[in-house]
Design an enzyme around this catalytic site. Structure first.
Site, PDB file in Angstrom:
ATOM      1  N   SER A 129       3.707 -11.555   6.083  1.00 47.01           N
ATOM      2  CA  SER A 129       4.613 -10.561   6.084  1.00 47.01           C
ATOM      3  C   SER A 129       5.187 -10.669   4.453  1.00 47.01           C
ATOM      4  CB  SER A 129       5.564 -10.026   6.249  1.00 47.01           C
ATOM      5  OG  SER A 129       5.983  -8.743   5.834  1.00 47.01           O
ATOM      6  N   TYR A 153       3.279  -6.564  -0.389  1.00 41.89           N
ATOM      7  CA  TYR A 153       4.071  -5.124   0.042  1.00 41.89           C
ATOM      8  C   TYR A 153       3.883  -5.296  -1.496  1.00 41.89           C
ATOM      9  CZ  TYR A 153       4.960  -3.324   4.271  1.00 41.89           C
ATOM     10  OH  TYR A 153       4.913  -2.312   6.057  1.00 41.89           O
ATOM     11  N   THR A 179      -1.100  -3.830   2.474  1.00 47.13           N
ATOM     12  CA  THR A 179      -0.361  -3.227   3.569  1.00 47.13           C
ATOM     13  C   THR A 179      -0.435  -1.302   2.119  1.00 47.13           C
ATOM     14  OG1 THR A 179       0.230  -4.301   4.458  1.00 47.13           O
ATOM     15  CG2 THR A 179       0.622  -1.997   4.720  1.00 47.13           C
ATOM     16  N   LYS A 260      -5.474  -2.770   4.326  1.00 46.48           N
ATOM     17  CA  LYS A 260      -4.578  -2.791   5.394  1.00 46.48           C
ATOM     18  C   LYS A 260      -3.974  -1.455   5.405  1.00 46.48           C
ATOM     19  CE  LYS A 260      -1.172  -4.403   8.706  1.00 46.48           C
ATOM     20  NZ  LYS A 260      -0.190  -3.855   9.003  1.00 46.48           N
ATOM     21  N   HIS A 284      -0.894   0.837  11.547  1.00 38.28           N
ATOM     22  CA  HIS A 284       0.817   0.392  11.451  1.00 38.28           C
ATOM     23  C   HIS A 284       1.729   0.205  12.665  1.00 38.28           C
ATOM     24  CE1 HIS A 284       3.001  -1.151   8.055  1.00 38.28           C
ATOM     25  NE2 HIS A 284       3.976  -1.401   8.970  1.00 38.28           N
ATOM     26  N   GLY A 316      -2.129  -1.147  19.116  1.00 39.27           N
ATOM     27  CA  GLY A 316      -2.604  -1.349  20.936  1.00 39.27           C
ATOM     28  C   GLY A 316      -2.862  -2.226  21.271  1.00 39.27           C
TER      29      GLY A 316
END
Ligand SMILES: Cc1cc2nc3c(=O)[nH]c(=O)nc-3n(C[C@H](O)[C@H](O)[C@H](O)COP(=O)(O)O)c2cc1C
Ligand SMILES: O=C(O)C(=O)c1ccccc1
Length: 386
Positions: A129, A153, A179, A260, A284, A316
Site C-alpha cells: 500500500s 493512491y 486504486t 483496482k 474495497h 470477501g
C-alpha cells in the site's frame, strides 16, 4: 508448482506430538481471536466497513451462492496452482491485497515489514500500500525473492505522484496498481463513532514523509513539523481520476498498470481499450460504498468484458474454497485482504504466513478432491449458481 496441501499433513503430524497450531486454521475463529487482540482503534478501522456493512457482509456471503461439482476418477496426485502474471510464473494464484494500516497492526509499528516478510516466507506476492509505516523501499527489501507490486493512491500533486511511481519502479516493484475507489473516504460508522482516522494521527504516512517532492513542498523535515506534514498529506491525498488521466498515468512508468476497484463490465471494457494491463475487480471490501452488490457477483461479467486481459479479484475471500470459486468464475489471481491482516495482528509475519498457508492448503486439497488438478481445469469446470 506446490504441494500446498502438505501443510495439512504437517499439522496432523505435529498433533501426534501434542502440538496444535498456534493460530486457528479457519477464518471465523481467527477473526474472533484477532478481534480480542487488536487495539480498539485498529480493530474498528480494520473490521469495519461502510454504513451498516451490508456490502461488506454480502461480499463474503456471496460465495455461498456458488457451488462446485466434484469430478471423479481424475489423477490429481500432483496439482499445479501456478499462474503467469506480468511476465512471471508465480507459484500460486493468490496475492496479499494492500492494507494501509498493516503498519500499526503489530505492536512494534513495523507491520508493513512483517507483511513483506510473510510474502517472502510464502512466495505470495505483496501488493504494498501507499499508506505504510515504512518506506516502500524498505518494504520491497523485506519481500526478498518474492515479486511485489505497488498500490498507488494517486496524489493530487502530479510531481508527487510521479515521484512515488518512480521510487516504486526503482525499488523493484513489478506493477503499479492504481486504486480508483478511494479518492474520498466512504461513510464508516465504526470509525466515525470513535472519531478515529489513523492517518490524521500521522500513522502510515512514511511514503509521503520520506519523499523528496513531499519534503520540498513542506519546506522542512516532516519530523520537525508533524502537524504541518499531516496537513500537507490531507491536501495531497485523493486525486479525482477520470478516464482522461490514463495517458498521464501511463506516461509515469514502463511497468504494467492495474486498475483496482472496477466492478462494472463497461468500465472494464473501457480500461482494456485504453491499454490497461490488468483489471482488479474489487469493491474495497465494502469499506467505500455500502448498498452495493457483492463483488463476486460481478466477477464473471467483468471477466467477459475484459477480453482476455487478466482480471484480479478480491473482496470477501475467506478460505481456499473462496479462492477456487473465484478462479472458476474467471479470476486470474485472487487477493487476500482482512484474513492476512488478522494473522499479522496475532503473530506478525508468521501469523500472516500461517493464514496464507491455510488458504493455499485448502485450495490445493479442494482441487485434488474435486478432480481439478490445474487452474485450467477449475476454470473449465466452473461453478453452479445456487
Ligand atoms: C484495514 C484495511 C486497509 C486497506 N487499505 C487499502 C489500501 O491502502 N489500498 C487499497 O487499495 N486497498 C486497501 N484496502 C482494501 C483491500 O485491498 C481489499 O480490497 C479488501 O480488504 C478486500 O476485502 P476483504 O478484506 O473483506 O476480503 C484496505 C482494506 C482494509 C481492511
Ligand atoms: O481504509 C481503507 O480502506 C483505505 O484504503 C483508505 C485510505 C485512505 C483514506 C481512506 C481509506
Amino acid at each position: 508448482m506446490g504441494h500446498y496441501g502438505d501443510f495439512q499433513n504437517a499439522i496432523y503430524l505435529a498433533g501426534t506430538q501434542g502440538i496444535v497450531p498456534k493460530l486457528p486454521v479457519d477464518f471465523a475463529t481467527l477473526e474472533a481471536r484477532a478481534k480480542d487482540a487488536m487495539p480498539p482503534a485498529v480493530r474498528d478501522y480494520v473490521m469495519g466497513g461502510c454504513g451498516d456493512e451490508f456490502t461488506q457482509d454480502e461480499n463474503a456471503r456471496g460465495f455461498h451462492r456458488y457451488g462446485m461439482v466434484p469430478r471423479m476418477l481424475v489423477d490429481g496426485t500432483t496439482r499445479d496452482l501456478s499462474i503467469e502474471l506480468f511476465g512471471r510464473r508465480l507459484p500460486s494464484p493468490i496475492f496479499m491485497s494492500p492494507i494501509g494500516v498493516a503498519g500499526i497492526a503489530t505492536p512494534d509499528g513495523h507491520g508493513d515489514l512483517a507483511a513483506a516478510k510473510a510474502s517472502a516466507l510464502t512466495g505470495v506476492p505483496l501488493m504494498a500500500s501507499t499508506l505504510s509505516n515504512d518506506p516502500l523501499e524498505a518494504v520491497y527489501e523485506a519481500t526478498a525473492d518474492t515479486p511485489a507490486w505497488f498500490q498507488l493512491y494517486t496524489p493530487r500533486d502530479p510531481e508527487l505522484a510521479a515521484s512515488l511511481v518512480a521510487r516504486a519502479e526503482a525499488a523493484g516493484y513489478e506493477a503499479i496498481v492504481v486504486t480508483l475507489d478511494t479518492w474520498v473516504t466512504g461513510w464508516r460508522p465504526r470509525d466515525l463513532n470513535a472519531g478515529n482516522f489513523p492517518q490524521l494521527k500521522g500513522a502510515v504516512l512514511q511514503n509521503y514523509f520520506s519523499d523528496p517532492v513531499f519534503q520540498q513542498r513542506l519546506g522542512c523535515a516532516p519530523a520537525d513539523n508533524p502537524a504541518a506534514a499531516i496537513g500537507l498529506w490531507v491536501q495531497s491525498f485523493g486525486k479525482v481520476l477520470t478516464w482522461s488521466d490514463l495517458p498521464w498515468l501511463r506516461s509515469l512508468t514502463k511497468l504494467p498498470i492495474v486498475l483496482k476497484g472496477i466492478c462494472h463490465p463497461d468500465d472494464a471494457r473501457r480500461a482494456v481499450d485504453a491499454g490497461i494491463d490488468a483489471i482488479f475487480c474489487s469493491n474495497h471490501g465494502g469499506r467505500q460504498a455500502n448498498g452495493g452488490i457483492a463483488a463476486i457477483d460481478m466477477l464473471a461479467d467483468v471477466v467477459a468484458a475484459s477480453g482476455g486481459v487478466p482480471v484480479l479479484f478480491d473482496s470477501g475471500i475467506r478460505s481456499g474454497s473462496d479462492v477456487v470459486k473465484a478462479l472458476a468464475l474467471g479470476a486470474h489471481a485472487v487477493g487476500i485482504g482482512r484474513p492476512w491482516l488478522y494473522g499479522l495482528a496475532l503473530d506478525g509475519a508468521e501469523g500472516a504466513a500461517h493464514v496464507l498457508r491455510c488458504i493455499l492448503a485448502e485450495a490445493d486439497l479442494l482441487m485434488a478432491v474435486n478432480g481439478c488438478p490445474t487452474i485450467e481445469a477449475v476454470r473449465a469446470e466452473g461453478v453452479r449458481r445456487l
